[in-house]
Design a protein around this motif. Structure first.
Motif, PDB file in Angstrom:
ATOM      1  N   PHE A  26     -65.356-143.161  -0.784  1.00  0.00           N
ATOM      2  CA  PHE A  26     -64.183-142.399  -1.221  1.00  0.00           C
ATOM      3  C   PHE A  26     -63.477-143.071  -2.239  1.00  0.00           C
ATOM      4  O   PHE A  26     -62.835-143.716  -2.103  1.00  0.00           O
ATOM      5  CB  PHE A  26     -63.405-142.271   0.232  1.00  0.00           C
ATOM      6  N   SER A  27     -64.211-142.688  -3.428  1.00  0.00           N
ATOM      7  CA  SER A  27     -63.545-143.043  -4.578  1.00  0.00           C
ATOM      8  C   SER A  27     -63.851-142.213  -5.955  1.00  0.00           C
ATOM      9  O   SER A  27     -64.656-141.051  -5.711  1.00  0.00           O
ATOM     10  CB  SER A  27     -64.132-144.674  -5.040  1.00  0.00           C
ATOM     11  N   TRP A  28     -63.245-142.425  -6.971  1.00  0.00           N
ATOM     12  CA  TRP A  28     -63.839-141.653  -8.315  1.00  0.00           C
ATOM     13  C   TRP A  28     -65.199-141.928  -8.734  1.00  0.00           C
ATOM     14  O   TRP A  28     -65.708-141.212  -9.553  1.00  0.00           O
ATOM     15  CB  TRP A  28     -62.599-142.162  -9.627  1.00  0.00           C
ATOM     16  N   HIS A  29     -65.832-142.878  -8.188  1.00  0.00           N
ATOM     17  CA  HIS A  29     -67.185-143.008  -8.450  1.00  0.00           C
ATOM     18  C   HIS A  29     -68.048-141.955  -7.765  1.00  0.00           C
ATOM     19  O   HIS A  29     -69.180-142.059  -8.468  1.00  0.00           O
ATOM     20  CB  HIS A  29     -67.656-144.353  -8.102  1.00  0.00           C
ATOM     21  N   ASN A  30     -67.482-141.395  -7.034  1.00  0.00           N
ATOM     22  CA  ASN A  30     -68.300-140.296  -6.181  1.00  0.00           C
ATOM     23  C   ASN A  30     -68.545-139.068  -6.950  1.00  0.00           C
ATOM     24  O   ASN A  30     -67.413-138.434  -7.157  1.00  0.00           O
ATOM     25  CB  ASN A  30     -67.627-140.140  -4.802  1.00  0.00           C
ATOM     26  N   ARG A  31     -69.650-138.818  -7.202  1.00  0.00           N
ATOM     27  CA  ARG A  31     -70.016-137.701  -8.107  1.00  0.00           C
ATOM     28  C   ARG A  31     -69.505-136.196  -7.085  1.00  0.00           C
ATOM     29  O   ARG A  31     -69.447-135.089  -7.757  1.00  0.00           O
ATOM     30  CB  ARG A  31     -71.283-137.357  -8.702  1.00  0.00           C
ATOM     31  N   VAL A  32     -69.770-136.239  -5.809  1.00  0.00           N
ATOM     32  CA  VAL A  32     -69.539-135.127  -5.102  1.00  0.00           C
ATOM     33  C   VAL A  32     -68.182-134.700  -5.167  1.00  0.00           C
ATOM     34  O   VAL A  32     -67.739-133.586  -5.138  1.00  0.00           O
ATOM     35  CB  VAL A  32     -69.925-135.226  -3.768  1.00  0.00           C
ATOM     36  N   ILE A  33     -67.305-135.873  -5.013  1.00  0.00           N
ATOM     37  CA  ILE A  33     -65.731-135.573  -5.124  1.00  0.00           C
ATOM     38  C   ILE A  33     -65.408-135.197  -6.525  1.00  0.00           C
ATOM     39  O   ILE A  33     -64.498-134.278  -6.525  1.00  0.00           O
ATOM     40  CB  ILE A  33     -65.105-136.914  -4.411  1.00  0.00           C
ATOM     41  N   ARG A  34     -65.925-135.898  -7.134  1.00  0.00           N
ATOM     42  CA  ARG A  34     -65.369-135.453  -8.815  1.00  0.00           C
ATOM     43  C   ARG A  34     -65.934-134.018  -9.200  1.00  0.00           C
ATOM     44  O   ARG A  34     -64.820-133.096  -9.724  1.00  0.00           O
ATOM     45  CB  ARG A  34     -65.990-136.339  -9.894  1.00  0.00           C
ATOM     46  N   GLY A  35     -67.054-133.571  -8.691  1.00  0.00           N
ATOM     47  CA  GLY A  35     -67.604-132.383  -9.026  1.00  0.00           C
ATOM     48  C   GLY A  35     -66.668-131.235  -8.476  1.00  0.00           C
ATOM     49  O   GLY A  35     -66.256-130.349  -8.989  1.00  0.00           O
ATOM     50  N   HIS A  36     -66.415-131.483  -7.124  1.00  0.00           N
ATOM     51  CA  HIS A  36     -65.527-130.366  -6.274  1.00  0.00           C
ATOM     52  C   HIS A  36     -64.210-130.385  -6.916  1.00  0.00           C
ATOM     53  O   HIS A  36     -63.488-129.257  -7.179  1.00  0.00           O
ATOM     54  CB  HIS A  36     -65.469-130.826  -4.797  1.00  0.00           C
ATOM     55  N   LEU A  37     -63.604-131.370  -7.506  1.00  0.00           N
ATOM     56  CA  LEU A  37     -62.309-131.463  -8.226  1.00  0.00           C
ATOM     57  C   LEU A  37     -62.296-130.664  -9.338  1.00  0.00           C
ATOM     58  O   LEU A  37     -61.435-129.942  -9.829  1.00  0.00           O
ATOM     59  CB  LEU A  37     -61.933-132.872  -8.292  1.00  0.00           C
ATOM     60  N   MET A  38     -63.611-130.668 -10.046  1.00  0.00           N
ATOM     61  CA  MET A  38     -63.749-129.937 -11.250  1.00  0.00           C
ATOM     62  C   MET A  38     -63.441-128.438 -11.091  1.00  0.00           C
ATOM     63  O   MET A  38     -63.068-127.583 -11.688  1.00  0.00           O
ATOM     64  CB  MET A  38     -64.969-130.292 -11.945  1.00  0.00           C
ATOM     65  N   SER A  39     -64.005-128.037  -9.776  1.00  0.00           N
ATOM     66  CA  SER A  39     -64.022-126.660  -9.500  1.00  0.00           C
ATOM     67  C   SER A  39     -62.603-126.233  -8.808  1.00  0.00           C
ATOM     68  O   SER A  39     -62.252-125.190  -9.247  1.00  0.00           O
ATOM     69  CB  SER A  39     -65.247-126.402  -8.270  1.00  0.00           C
ATOM     70  N   VAL A  40     -61.976-127.115  -8.319  1.00  0.00           N
ATOM     71  CA  VAL A  40     -60.781-126.926  -8.146  1.00  0.00           C
ATOM     72  C   VAL A  40     -59.792-126.573  -9.191  1.00  0.00           C
ATOM     73  O   VAL A  40     -58.759-125.718  -9.324  1.00  0.00           O
ATOM     74  CB  VAL A  40     -60.080-127.866  -7.187  1.00  0.00           C
ATOM     75  N   LEU A  41     -59.945-127.479 -10.310  1.00  0.00           N
ATOM     76  CA  LEU A  41     -59.217-127.332 -11.554  1.00  0.00           C
ATOM     77  C   LEU A  41     -59.766-125.991 -12.361  1.00  0.00           C
ATOM     78  O   LEU A  41     -58.423-125.312 -12.705  1.00  0.00           O
ATOM     79  CB  LEU A  41     -59.570-128.436 -12.653  1.00  0.00           C
ATOM     80  N   LEU A  42     -60.569-125.369 -11.968  1.00  0.00           N
ATOM     81  CA  LEU A  42     -61.115-124.090 -12.397  1.00  0.00           C
ATOM     82  C   LEU A  42     -60.067-123.017 -11.827  1.00  0.00           C
ATOM     83  O   LEU A  42     -59.764-121.970 -12.207  1.00  0.00           O
ATOM     84  CB  LEU A  42     -62.278-123.844 -12.365  1.00  0.00           C
ATOM     85  N   VAL A  43     -60.042-123.313 -10.490  1.00  0.00           N
ATOM     86  CA  VAL A  43     -59.226-122.232  -9.678  1.00  0.00           C
ATOM     87  C   VAL A  43     -57.869-122.224 -10.138  1.00  0.00           C
ATOM     88  O   VAL A  43     -57.072-121.218 -10.055  1.00  0.00           O
ATOM     89  CB  VAL A  43     -59.276-122.765  -8.187  1.00  0.00           C
ATOM     90  N   ILE A  44     -57.361-123.600 -10.365  1.00  0.00           N
ATOM     91  CA  ILE A  44     -55.935-123.781 -10.790  1.00  0.00           C
ATOM     92  C   ILE A  44     -55.693-123.093 -11.999  1.00  0.00           C
ATOM     93  O   ILE A  44     -54.752-122.207 -12.421  1.00  0.00           O
ATOM     94  CB  ILE A  44     -55.506-125.231 -10.891  1.00  0.00           C
ATOM     95  N   LEU A  45     -56.686-123.261 -12.851  1.00  0.00           N
ATOM     96  CA  LEU A  45     -56.469-122.399 -14.218  1.00  0.00           C
ATOM     97  C   LEU A  45     -56.820-121.110 -14.135  1.00  0.00           C
ATOM     98  O   LEU A  45     -55.875-120.171 -14.871  1.00  0.00           O
ATOM     99  CB  LEU A  45     -57.768-122.991 -15.228  1.00  0.00           C
ATOM    100  N   ALA A  46     -57.471-120.522 -13.042  1.00  0.00           N
ATOM    101  CA  ALA A  46     -57.470-118.915 -13.054  1.00  0.00           C
ATOM    102  C   ALA A  46     -56.036-118.355 -12.589  1.00  0.00           C
ATOM    103  O   ALA A  46     -55.653-117.230 -12.912  1.00  0.00           O
ATOM    104  CB  ALA A  46     -58.691-118.766 -11.946  1.00  0.00           C
ATOM    105  N   PHE A  47     -55.437-119.340 -11.589  1.00  0.00           N
ATOM    106  CA  PHE A  47     -54.122-118.909 -11.344  1.00  0.00           C
ATOM    107  C   PHE A  47     -53.309-118.856 -12.483  1.00  0.00           C
ATOM    108  O   PHE A  47     -52.275-118.050 -12.450  1.00  0.00           O
ATOM    109  CB  PHE A  47     -53.662-119.895 -10.102  1.00  0.00           C
ATOM    110  N   ALA A  48     -53.484-119.923 -13.249  1.00  0.00           N
ATOM    111  CA  ALA A  48     -52.335-120.064 -14.216  1.00  0.00           C
ATOM    112  C   ALA A  48     -52.628-118.774 -15.287  1.00  0.00           C
ATOM    113  O   ALA A  48     -51.599-118.329 -15.712  1.00  0.00           O
ATOM    114  CB  ALA A  48     -52.411-121.253 -15.278  1.00  0.00           C
TER     115      ALA A  48
END
Length: 388
Positions: A222-244
């Motif tokens: 459970f850290s920034w080194h985990n590519r699974v976590i980083r990858g899902h956060l990339m998708s979350v960012l896109l959802v936020i941008l879509a809302f904006a």
């Protein structure tokens, strides 16, 4: 240099630009574009024949540029799609483009009916699958190239599937055609069950692969080194941008398009590997994937169609993949096979003889026994009858 062999891969980008123009034009243009793209693929692959050429191309940087250009193209397409369902004009985009083009895009958007918005959803998800996932599939195999890996993961974020860059490379290619591979559908499974099961199992597999890699490196899960976590956060960012960009409507529309794009990946996995069996201890051979050499699909999908060679040697760049005309063949080109796969009764009827032919013509003695067991448990009468 034969320019045609470089230019043919730009057909991929022309399809994307055509879709963007239709979405911005709004109304019936969206539905017309969707019908046109699907029809061109179905008819084009039916009458265009096979492309079995493998020319030597001495300027690979051009071919890599083809791939990298998919990211700005997909960004523009998704922006246009989110804007098309918005009630505001983000950054004055529509007004500026209307003035530049002489077409009142804002009025066209306002007059777009629910039915045409539905077409926009189908079209956008299809483009996320084509522009995003197909290109990313090539890029994530270039593990020696950090730029290609980054662009590939960015593309996969649009379908909430950055874990594909982990599971596909380090899991799927190792376990393809075996029960341990989430992407390989066993005989008798329908495509809709496969979409759900492969998505869940693929995410779990990616997490386990990443956890083991981090343990070897002495890094916490459970850290920034985990590519699974980083990858899902990339998708979350896109959802936020879509809302904006588009508010609640734009955000929900993007989520729906992303999920459809992800479903398309699993449909493609389904039809590329359905029912094929292999002993995990044996090396992957061209016979362990369904292949196709349809010209239009090959040219507009970076030779993803040459899947038999891809699995036999995954690091081969797309332009160097060989056609393997003697490999087991799909029912048709990619979009044709997708349409058939989405109709389970038709799919099972057409695939049963192909599976039996695979058992007879491609399987070794050990694989024939695995196939016999798979047929017996398939719930498909044609396969069970052959086994009896």
């Amino acid at each position: 240099m034969n320019a045609l062999h470089y230019l043919k891969f730009f057909l991929f980008h022309l399809v994307g630009l055509f879709a963007i123009a239709a979405i911005l034009a709004g109304g019936a243009w969206i539905t017309l574009a969707l019908i046109t793209i699907v029809s061109v693929y179905l008819v084009g692959d039916a009458v265009g024949g096979d492309d079995t050429s493998t020319p030597t191309l001495n300027h690979p940087w051009i071919l890599t540029t083809h791939l990298w250009l998919a990211l700005p193209l997909l960004v523009l397409l998704v922006f246009a799609a989110v804007w098309s369902v918005s009630t505001t004009d983000f950054a004055g985009f529509g007004a500026a483009l209307s003035q530049l083009s002489g077409v009142d895009l804002l009025a066209a958007r306002e007059s777009t009916s629910i039915g045409h918005h539905f077409s926009a959803w189908i079209l956008t998800g299809l483009m996320i699958g084509m522009l995003g996932t197909i290109t990313a599939h090539e890029l994530i195999h270039r593990t020696w190239d950090p730029i290609s890996l980054f662009i590939g993961r960015c593309l996969l974020a649009f379908s909430f599937d950055t874990v594909f860059s982990i599971e596909h490379v380090y899991g799927h290619h190792r376990y393809v055609a075996t029960p341990k591979d989430p992407a390989t559908a066993p005989r008798g499974r329908n495509v809709y069950t496969h979409i759900v099961k492969s998505t869940i199992d693929g995410n779990l597999s990616a997490w386990e692969i990443e956890k083991k890699q981090l343990a070897r490196k002495g890094k916490p899960v459970f850290s920034w080194h985990n590519r699974v976590i980083r990858g899902h956060l990339m998708s979350v960012l896109l959802v936020i941008l879509a809302f904006a960009i588009g508010g609640i409507a734009g955000m929900l529309f993007f989520i729906a398009c992303a999920l459809w794009g992800k479903a398309l990946l699993e449909i493609v996995n389904y039809m590329e590997h359905y029912g094929i069996v292999r002993n995990p201890a044996t090396q992957v051979q061209p016979r362990h994937s369904w292949n196709t050499n349809k010209r239009l699909s090959s040219w507009t999908m970076f030779n993803l169609t040459r899947h038999s060679h891809h699995h036999a040697k995954a690091i081969t760049p797309y332009q160097d993949l060989r056609p393997f005309p003697d490999a087991p063949m799909m029912l048709g080109g990619y979009l044709t096979t997708i349409v058939i796969a989405m109709c389970p009764p038709l799919w099972h009827k057409l695939m049963a003889p192909k599976l039996l032919a695979w058992d007879r013509d491609y399987a070794n003695a050990e694989e024939r026994e695995l196939a016999r067991q798979a047929n017996a448990s398939s719930s498909q009468p044609a396969l069970q009858k052959a086994t009896a």
